[in-house]
Scaffold this motif. Structure first.
Motif, PDB file in Angstrom:
ATOM      1  N   ARG A  56       0.836  -1.210   0.000  1.00 21.72           N
ATOM      2  CA  ARG A  56       0.000   0.000   0.000  1.00 21.72           C
ATOM      3  C   ARG A  56       0.864   1.250   0.000  1.00 21.72           C
ATOM      4  O   ARG A  56       1.884   1.295   0.694  1.00 21.72           O
ATOM      5  CB  ARG A  56      -0.853   0.050   1.268  1.00 21.72           C
ATOM      6  N   ALA A  57       0.424   2.270  -0.748  1.00 19.71           N
ATOM      7  CA  ALA A  57       1.092   3.579  -0.678  1.00 19.71           C
ATOM      8  C   ALA A  57       0.001   4.636  -0.636  1.00 19.71           C
ATOM      9  O   ALA A  57      -0.628   4.926  -1.642  1.00 19.71           O
ATOM     10  CB  ALA A  57       1.992   3.791  -1.884  1.00 19.71           C
ATOM     11  N   ILE A  58      -0.240   5.181   0.540  1.00 17.03           N
ATOM     12  CA  ILE A  58      -1.209   6.266   0.619  1.00 17.03           C
ATOM     13  C   ILE A  58      -0.452   7.588   0.465  1.00 17.03           C
ATOM     14  O   ILE A  58       0.772   7.630   0.635  1.00 17.03           O
ATOM     15  CB  ILE A  58      -2.013   6.228   1.931  1.00 17.03           C
ATOM     16  N   GLU A  59      -1.167   8.660   0.141  1.00 14.17           N
ATOM     17  CA  GLU A  59      -0.476   9.922  -0.116  1.00 14.17           C
ATOM     18  C   GLU A  59      -1.189  11.084   0.553  1.00 14.17           C
ATOM     19  O   GLU A  59      -2.409  11.060   0.690  1.00 14.17           O
ATOM     20  CB  GLU A  59      -0.337  10.153  -1.623  1.00 14.17           C
ATOM     21  N   VAL A  60      -0.376  12.051   0.992  1.00 13.58           N
ATOM     22  CA  VAL A  60      -0.921  13.268   1.605  1.00 13.58           C
ATOM     23  C   VAL A  60      -0.116  14.452   1.066  1.00 13.58           C
ATOM     24  O   VAL A  60       1.108  14.497   1.242  1.00 13.58           O
ATOM     25  CB  VAL A  60      -0.803  13.230   3.146  1.00 13.58           C
ATOM     26  N   GLU A  61      -0.796  15.406   0.433  1.00 13.46           N
ATOM     27  CA  GLU A  61      -0.090  16.579  -0.070  1.00 13.46           C
ATOM     28  C   GLU A  61       0.206  17.538   1.079  1.00 13.46           C
ATOM     29  O   GLU A  61      -0.592  17.637   2.021  1.00 13.46           O
ATOM     30  CB  GLU A  61      -0.939  17.296  -1.127  1.00 13.46           C
ATOM     31  N   SER A  69       1.242  21.018   8.174  1.00 16.08           N
ATOM     32  CA  SER A  69       1.407  19.867   7.270  1.00 16.08           C
ATOM     33  C   SER A  69       1.840  18.629   8.053  1.00 16.08           C
ATOM     34  O   SER A  69       1.507  17.494   7.695  1.00 16.08           O
ATOM     35  CB  SER A  69       2.469  20.147   6.197  1.00 16.08           C
ATOM     36  N   ALA A  70       2.613  18.842   9.110  1.00 15.06           N
ATOM     37  CA  ALA A  70       3.172  17.717   9.867  1.00 15.06           C
ATOM     38  C   ALA A  70       2.061  16.959  10.600  1.00 15.06           C
ATOM     39  O   ALA A  70       1.963  15.726  10.493  1.00 15.06           O
ATOM     40  CB  ALA A  70       4.210  18.232  10.852  1.00 15.06           C
ATOM     41  N   ASP A  71       1.205  17.688  11.301  1.00 14.56           N
ATOM     42  CA  ASP A  71       0.127  17.016  12.041  1.00 14.56           C
ATOM     43  C   ASP A  71      -0.833  16.322  11.083  1.00 14.56           C
ATOM     44  O   ASP A  71      -1.297  15.215  11.344  1.00 14.56           O
ATOM     45  CB  ASP A  71      -0.643  18.031  12.890  1.00 14.56           C
ATOM     46  N   ARG A  72      -1.076  16.998   9.963  1.00 18.45           N
ATOM     47  CA  ARG A  72      -1.987  16.431   8.967  1.00 18.45           C
ATOM     48  C   ARG A  72      -1.427  15.123   8.409  1.00 18.45           C
ATOM     49  O   ARG A  72      -2.118  14.117   8.322  1.00 18.45           O
ATOM     50  CB  ARG A  72      -2.171  17.442   7.832  1.00 18.45           C
ATOM     51  N   PHE A  73      -0.171  15.149   8.024  1.00 22.05           N
ATOM     52  CA  PHE A  73       0.461  13.967   7.412  1.00 22.05           C
ATOM     53  C   PHE A  73       0.478  12.805   8.412  1.00 22.05           C
ATOM     54  O   PHE A  73       0.033  11.696   8.108  1.00 22.05           O
ATOM     55  CB  PHE A  73       1.886  14.323   6.973  1.00 22.05           C
ATOM     56  N   VAL A  74       0.942  13.106   9.613  1.00 21.89           N
ATOM     57  CA  VAL A  74       1.112  12.025  10.591  1.00 21.89           C
ATOM     58  C   VAL A  74      -0.243  11.479  11.039  1.00 21.89           C
ATOM     59  O   VAL A  74      -0.433  10.257  11.122  1.00 21.89           O
ATOM     60  CB  VAL A  74       1.953  12.515  11.791  1.00 21.89           C
ATOM     61  N   SER A  75      -1.220  12.367  11.277  1.00 24.61           N
ATOM     62  CA  SER A  75      -2.491  11.843  11.787  1.00 24.61           C
ATOM     63  C   SER A  75      -3.226  11.068  10.693  1.00 24.61           C
ATOM     64  O   SER A  75      -3.740   9.972  10.930  1.00 24.61           O
ATOM     65  CB  SER A  75      -3.357  12.936  12.414  1.00 24.61           C
ATOM     66  N   TYR A  76      -3.207  11.612   9.480  1.00 25.65           N
ATOM     67  CA  TYR A  76      -3.903  10.918   8.393  1.00 25.65           C
ATOM     68  C   TYR A  76      -3.228   9.574   8.105  1.00 25.65           C
ATOM     69  O   TYR A  76      -3.893   8.537   8.001  1.00 25.65           O
ATOM     70  CB  TYR A  76      -3.915  11.792   7.131  1.00 25.65           C
ATOM     71  N   SER A  78      -1.171   7.726   9.951  1.00 25.85           N
ATOM     72  CA  SER A  78      -1.206   6.695  10.988  1.00 25.85           C
ATOM     73  C   SER A  78      -2.614   6.109  11.119  1.00 25.85           C
ATOM     74  O   SER A  78      -2.767   4.905  11.385  1.00 25.85           O
ATOM     75  CB  SER A  78      -0.648   7.187  12.327  1.00 25.85           C
ATOM     76  N   ALA A  79      -3.637   6.930  10.864  1.00 25.20           N
ATOM     77  CA  ALA A  79      -5.004   6.380  10.886  1.00 25.20           C
ATOM     78  C   ALA A  79      -5.195   5.410   9.713  1.00 25.20           C
ATOM     79  O   ALA A  79      -5.742   4.309   9.868  1.00 25.20           O
ATOM     80  CB  ALA A  79      -6.027   7.505  10.820  1.00 25.20           C
ATOM     81  N   ALA A  80      -4.717   5.815   8.538  1.00 23.40           N
ATOM     82  CA  ALA A  80      -4.939   4.986   7.342  1.00 23.40           C
ATOM     83  C   ALA A  80      -4.148   3.684   7.390  1.00 23.40           C
ATOM     84  O   ALA A  80      -4.634   2.628   6.966  1.00 23.40           O
ATOM     85  CB  ALA A  80      -4.558   5.782   6.090  1.00 23.40           C
ATOM     86  N   LEU A  81      -2.920   3.748   7.905  1.00 18.48           N
ATOM     87  CA  LEU A  81      -2.075   2.538   7.890  1.00 18.48           C
ATOM     88  C   LEU A  81      -2.175   1.728   9.189  1.00 18.48           C
ATOM     89  O   LEU A  81      -1.698   0.598   9.253  1.00 18.48           O
ATOM     90  CB  LEU A  81      -0.597   2.919   7.648  1.00 18.48           C
ATOM     91  N   GLY A  82      -2.738   2.362  10.231  1.00 12.18           N
ATOM     92  CA  GLY A  82      -2.827   1.668  11.519  1.00 12.18           C
ATOM     93  C   GLY A  82      -1.583   1.851  12.373  1.00 12.18           C
ATOM     94  O   GLY A  82      -1.148   0.939  13.068  1.00 12.18           O
TER      95      GLY A  82
END
Ligand code: NAD
Ligand code: RM4
Length: 253
Positions: A56-61, A69-76, A78-82
């Protein structure tokens, strides 16, 4: 398969060293999250290559220079990948410029992306890892430029020394949580960041001649070392830096 089942987040993952690292992590069994900025096409190529590997490769711009951007990337991610096991702070720029007339904006943007961005991202990743309580690995893409200067890089080399220093301090701060923090210091790797600089055949030949292994680096040369530091093979390595430069640094005469 050194990273089987691991969840790896990488900034600036659309091309160059970031892309090669994402792909190499996937080849070693990891699912990955790609931070990218402006370069949708590059990100999609990275994603497609990882899909071909069956991971899997999820992406966040997001622009790493912005703290949000940091909180958004990490929270999204970690939720998506578990969760997160590994965080690679890679995004960086190097607008080559003579020191005496470097515009203030060039200096400020280089600091904001390379150093401030690395700090925000590392802190957000570390907070998530400590919440999880399962340890982890943080890896910063520093540079040989943390150790030696560059006449056209006075706004850049301090950022690379800075991210290594960040990993050293984080190694102490996060050791009690089982989070290892290391830097990789690539030498000269042919990517878009130095395409223009190395377009001068004389400069390219000079660099190649200075490298004992006889060639410029390739992104994959760096990616393998990131996988090593991320893996349990490096379980007692923290606060360290791994030079990946074909011998460039030690070649005085
Ligand atoms: P590159 O230009 O190929 O890749 C840089 C990546 O960072 C791209 O995906 C780009 O879109 C992304 N990026 C740029 N600004 C961003 C931002 N504000 N937010 C999010 N992403 C952003 O260059 P590269 O050589 O792969 O560089 C990657 C890292 O390696 C950099 O930190 C660089 O300093 C470091 N490095 C490169 C070399 C080299 O010789 N290529 C040597 C030592 C260290
Ligand atoms: C690296 C190193 C390389 C240069 C890139 C842009 O840190 O200085 O020689 O090509 O940055």
């Amino acid at each position: 398969m050194l990273l089987e089942g691991k969840k790896v987040l990488i900034t600036g993952a659309s091309r160059g060293i970031g892309r090669a690292t994402a792909i190499e992590c996937a080849r070693h069994g990891a699912d990955v999250a790609l931070n990218w900025f402006k370069d949708r096409e590059g990100m999609q190529e990275t994603q497609a290559e990882i899909a071909r590997l069956g991971r899997r490769a999820i992406e966040v711009e997001g622009d790493v220079a912005l703290p949000e951007s940091a909180d958004r990337f990490v929270s999204y991610a970690s939720a998506a990948l578990g969760g997160i096991d590994v965080f690679v702070s890679n995004a960086g720029i190097c607008p080559f410029h003579a020191f005496l007339d470097t515009p203030l904006e060039v200096f400020e943007r280089t600091m904001a992306v390379n150093l401030h961005g690395a700090y925000y991202m590392t802190q957000a990743a570390a907070r998530q890892m400590t919440r999880q309580g399962t340890g982890g690995a943080l890896i910063a893409i520093s540079s040989i430029s943390a150790l030696v200067g560059g006449g056209m890089q006075a706004h850049y080399t301090p950022t690379k020394a800075g991210v290594h220093s960040l990993m050293q301090s984080c190694a102490i701060a996060l050791g009690p949580y089982g989070i290892r923090c290391n830097s990789v210091m690539p030498g000269t790797v042919a990517t878009d960041i130095n395409k223009e600089d190395l377009a001068d055949p004389a400069k390219r030949a000079y660099m190649e001649k200075r490298i004992p292994l006889g060639r410029l680096g390739e992104p994959r040369d760096v990616a393998g070392c990131v996988v090593f530091l991320a893996s349990d093979l490096a379980r007692y390595v923290t606060g360290a830096a791994l030079l990946v430069d074909g011998g460039l640094f030690v070649n005085l005469q």
